[in-house]
Write a protein that holds these residues in place. Sequence first.
Motif, PDB file in Angstrom:
ATOM      1  N   SER A 199      44.236  84.218 135.001  1.00 53.18           N
ATOM      2  CA  SER A 199      42.972  84.932 135.218  1.00 53.18           C
ATOM      3  C   SER A 199      43.125  86.005 136.294  1.00 53.18           C
ATOM      4  O   SER A 199      42.514  87.078 136.202  1.00 53.18           O
ATOM      5  N   GLU A 200      43.953  85.738 137.298  1.00 55.14           N
ATOM      6  CA  GLU A 200      44.180  86.739 138.345  1.00 55.14           C
ATOM      7  C   GLU A 200      45.016  87.900 137.821  1.00 55.14           C
ATOM      8  O   GLU A 200      44.760  89.063 138.159  1.00 55.14           O
ATOM      9  N   LEU A 201      46.001  87.613 136.975  1.00 58.15           N
ATOM     10  CA  LEU A 201      46.795  88.685 136.367  1.00 58.15           C
ATOM     11  C   LEU A 201      45.911  89.552 135.466  1.00 58.15           C
ATOM     12  O   LEU A 201      46.042  90.785 135.460  1.00 58.15           O
ATOM     13  N   ALA A 202      45.005  88.911 134.720  1.00 58.93           N
ATOM     14  CA  ALA A 202      44.076  89.669 133.880  1.00 58.93           C
ATOM     15  C   ALA A 202      43.168  90.546 134.737  1.00 58.93           C
ATOM     16  O   ALA A 202      42.855  91.685 134.361  1.00 58.93           O
ATOM     17  N   PHE A 203      42.755  90.031 135.886  1.00 57.36           N
ATOM     18  CA  PHE A 203      41.903  90.791 136.804  1.00 57.36           C
ATOM     19  C   PHE A 203      42.614  92.053 137.288  1.00 57.36           C
ATOM     20  O   PHE A 203      42.026  93.130 137.336  1.00 57.36           O
ATOM     21  N   PHE A 204      43.904  91.939 137.632  1.00 62.15           N
ATOM     22  CA  PHE A 204      44.682  93.112 138.037  1.00 62.15           C
ATOM     23  C   PHE A 204      44.700  94.162 136.933  1.00 62.15           C
ATOM     24  O   PHE A 204      44.754  95.366 137.206  1.00 62.15           O
ATOM     25  N   CYS A 205      44.689  93.699 135.686  1.00 61.72           N
ATOM     26  CA  CYS A 205      44.779  94.615 134.545  1.00 61.72           C
ATOM     27  C   CYS A 205      43.417  95.129 134.081  1.00 61.72           C
ATOM     28  O   CYS A 205      43.348  95.858 133.087  1.00 61.72           O
ATOM     29  N   HIS A 206      42.325  94.725 134.770  1.00 63.70           N
ATOM     30  CA  HIS A 206      40.971  95.143 134.391  1.00 63.70           C
ATOM     31  C   HIS A 206      40.630  94.672 132.977  1.00 63.70           C
ATOM     32  O   HIS A 206      40.062  95.415 132.175  1.00 63.70           O
ATOM     33  N   MET A 207      40.999  93.412 132.676  1.00 66.52           N
ATOM     34  CA  MET A 207      40.760  92.858 131.345  1.00 66.52           C
ATOM     35  C   MET A 207      40.159  91.466 131.458  1.00 66.52           C
ATOM     36  O   MET A 207      40.332  90.779 132.468  1.00 66.52           O
ATOM     37  N   SER A 208      39.507  91.032 130.381  1.00 66.50           N
ATOM     38  CA  SER A 208      39.115  89.631 130.289  1.00 66.50           C
ATOM     39  C   SER A 208      40.374  88.801 130.065  1.00 66.50           C
ATOM     40  O   SER A 208      41.417  89.317 129.622  1.00 66.50           O
ATOM     41  N   VAL A 209      40.280  87.508 130.340  1.00 67.37           N
ATOM     42  CA  VAL A 209      41.440  86.628 130.162  1.00 67.37           C
ATOM     43  C   VAL A 209      41.878  86.610 128.705  1.00 67.37           C
ATOM     44  O   VAL A 209      43.076  86.676 128.395  1.00 67.37           O
ATOM     45  N   SER A 210      40.922  86.527 127.782  1.00 72.10           N
ATOM     46  CA  SER A 210      41.271  86.459 126.356  1.00 72.10           C
ATOM     47  C   SER A 210      41.966  87.739 125.887  1.00 72.10           C
ATOM     48  O   SER A 210      42.950  87.686 125.136  1.00 72.10           O
ATOM     49  N   THR A 211      41.467  88.903 126.348  1.00 71.01           N
ATOM     50  CA  THR A 211      42.104  90.171 125.973  1.00 71.01           C
ATOM     51  C   THR A 211      43.499  90.269 126.564  1.00 71.01           C
ATOM     52  O   THR A 211      44.453  90.702 125.895  1.00 71.01           O
TER      53      THR A 211
END
Length: 281
Positions: free
Chosen positions: A199-211
């Motif tokens: 979830s933190e890696l997704a946050f860095f990428c400006h994405m939802s976790v599923s995306t």
Amino acid sequence: MDYVLMPDKIADQENTKPKLSFVPYVSDAPLVKGKSRLTQHMISLIMQGEKHIYSDGKPIQINPANILLLSAGNYIFTERPNGNPGIRSILVFFDDEFLQDAVRNNIKFPKNASKKTPNILVPKDDYLNNFISTVQSLIYDPIFTESMQVAKLNELLVYLCLRFPEELNNFQNVSIAKTPEERIQNVAQQNIFNNFSVSELAFFCHMSVSTFKRKFQKIYNEKPAKWMQEQRLITAAALLKNGSKPSEIYLKAGYENHSSFSKAFKSHFGKLPKNYSYMNF
């Protein structure tokens, strides 16, 4: 872990976000970790304590010896007050118009698209120390009106442009400028040995976790957690091959203890790290 919109959170009571704001910040907790989504650029003028800010997973350490200019974007931070009375700082938030006006009027060479960076860390000097002291003396004074804040911010940005022209010229929010695939690849490579959650890696990428999971698997043909673990173990194997001891490398490989490292290594390679040799590489 939920993220906090800044400086939007500060403007909640007024229901409007100002184009700029000087905000005193204090924290007395021994260690704080959180997520922030900056919707404006920010300058951190820290007077006491220490912060670690992670941009795409890369750590930026800020302390009373320097100041940080940070672009709008997603960040994870930890604060280490280093004793009482904890973190003491002034945060300056402003929209891109202020920065572009300063750059346009005070930097005379064209922008170089190959060197973009989302942050600038510069050492404090006499001017910056005096600037912070002046703002400290004004920040709770009614005289520190919007017009005076505009004047002080322009003064600071002009100084930074003249003192650090190349850095200011190359400053922008590069995370947003990249494609989603480029952001995922950049974040993945930067964080192989960091213990960030998916979830933190997704946050860095400006994405939802599923995306993030869907796009990550399309790029690497693996789920994020499995791919990250494999990269850590491959690196650990290379270190063992070069003569390192298991007790010397489990932290480098991103594991918190020797036991979990040995178990994961044996599951992947079929042997414990202490029995691993070049022939098994």
